[in-house]
Scaffold this motif. Structure first.
Motif, short mmCIF file in Angstrom:
data_model
loop_
_atom_site.label_atom_id
_atom_site.label_comp_id
_atom_site.label_asym_id
_atom_site.label_seq_id
_atom_site.Cartn_x
_atom_site.Cartn_y
_atom_site.Cartn_z
N ASN A 54 4.32 6.45 -4.88
CA ASN A 54 5.12 6.00 -5.43
C ASN A 54 6.27 5.89 -3.36
O ASN A 54 5.55 6.23 -2.29
N VAL A 55 7.30 5.10 -3.35
CA VAL A 55 7.62 5.05 -2.24
C VAL A 55 8.18 6.72 -1.79
O VAL A 55 8.28 6.18 -0.50
N ALA B 156 6.27 -3.64 5.87
CA ALA B 156 7.22 -3.38 7.05
C ALA B 156 7.92 -2.13 7.39
O ALA B 156 7.65 -1.80 8.40
N LEU B 157 8.75 -2.23 6.11
CA LEU B 157 10.26 -0.79 6.15
C LEU B 157 9.50 0.19 5.77
O LEU B 157 10.03 1.66 6.62
N LEU B 158 8.89 0.13 5.14
CA LEU B 158 7.69 1.46 4.74
C LEU B 158 6.75 1.92 5.67
O LEU B 158 7.35 3.00 6.51
N ILE C 180 14.76 0.04 -1.05
CA ILE C 180 13.72 -0.74 0.03
C ILE C 180 13.40 -1.94 -0.54
O ILE C 180 13.32 -2.66 0.00
N VAL C 181 13.60 -2.23 -1.58
CA VAL C 181 12.64 -3.91 -2.29
C VAL C 181 13.96 -4.61 -1.56
O VAL C 181 13.29 -6.15 -1.94
N THR D 10 0.94 -1.57 0.17
CA THR D 10 0.23 -0.37 -0.14
C THR D 10 0.72 1.30 -0.17
O THR D 10 1.81 1.41 1.06
N LEU D 11 0.64 1.94 -1.01
CA LEU D 11 1.44 3.81 -0.82
C LEU D 11 0.39 4.58 -0.42
O LEU D 11 -0.79 4.43 -0.62
#
Length: 290
Positions: free
Chosen positions: A136-137, A216-218, A205-206, A120-121
């Protein structure tokens, strides 16, 4: 002498004529409110894109109208993505401020494969000054910090979002004299500094993560940046550093080229990451200020 009763019809007709004349000349006072009713302002967007690599066709994007404090007004609009994470935000919005949420499976920039689950963004948009809706990220990492700076620190929306974006880049060790563009205007499929920046940091990130781990990192970075700006904690800094050093940017560039049908230069991506672990992104390795 008997009194003769007057006929009321001519009098009524004369009164109507006089009323019409006064109204035509502007001298009448018609019953009711004569203030013109101005239709509510409407705002439109010309394009939309959702990318963590590109979200798969059929992913869901929701745009919510917001008030000045970024609280939802209740109006929302839902769209589905097509190839490349593109969607068409064809509504006329009553508010210029929107939050955008996109959820779907994505193409992993590092492996070139579809993710094992959705991500989810989130983002904010201001249709007074821009015409694109993007999630986006980078917009996700700036999302909560923007809200904090506006509602807690008292900044206006434009200043809050701009500061949040600078701080997101700062968390990745990037300091720019001029921004390559607001995060909501960036498109990883374009051969621009902003496109390369987004593609490179999205790959960090990926790197080595499942979709659950990416989410979880986001969330962890979003919360840390919301509270501390660019001064995120050492654990998150180490996560970013390990991701940057592990990237195979030649492979990432090849995967991006296949995803978007364009030619992506690995060296252009490398400019935005610190692969040798010295704390300086490649773009700044030989920069001499002043």
């Amino acid at each position: 002498m008997p009194f003769r009763r007057l006929n009321a019809a001519p009098i009524a007709a004369a009164a109507l004529a006089a009323s019409a004349l006064l109204t035509a000349c502007g001298g009448g006072t018609p019953r009711g409110d004569t203030t013109p009713v101005v239709p509510p302002a409407t705002y439109t967007a010309s394009a939309g894109v959702a990318q963590k690599g590109p979200l798969a066709a059929g992913s869901t994007v929701t745009a919510r109208e917001l008030g000045l404090n970024l609280s939802a007004t209740g109006n929302l609009y839902t769209y589905a993505t097509t190839t490349g994470g593109v969607f068409a935000p064809d509504a006329r919005f009553a508010s210029p401020l929107l939050s955008v949420t996109a959820t779907g499976v994505y193409t992993d920039e590092v492996t070139g494969a579809d993710s094992d689950g959705p991500v989810t963004l989130q983002s904010y948009a201001n249709l007074k000054t821009e015409t694109m809706l993007a999630a986006n990220v980078l917009t996700t990492l700036a999302y909560t910090r923007t809200n904090t700076l506006l509602n807690v620190n008292g900044l206006g929306f434009a200043d809050a979002r701009a500061q949040a974006e600078r701080e997101v880049l700062g968390a990745f060790g990037i300091a720019l004299a001029a921004s390559p563009g607001a995060f909501g205007t960036l498109d990883a499929s374009t051969d621009t500094d902003g496109g390369h920046l987004l593609a490179a940091l999205s790959s960090v990130i990926v790197q080595g993560r499942s979709s659950t781990q990416v989410q979880a990192l986001l969330g962890a970075l979003q919360s840390d940046i919301a509270a501390h700006g660019a001064a995120i904690n050492g654990g998150n800094l180490q996560v970013i550093a390990r991701g940057e050093q592990a990237l195979d940017l030649v492979r990432v560039a090849a995967n991006l080229s296949a995803m978007y049908g364009t030619s992506v230069d690995a060296n252009a991506l490398a400019q935005w990451v610190d692969q040798d672990g010295d704390g300086v992104i490649a773009r700044d390795e030989f920069r001499i200020d002043d």
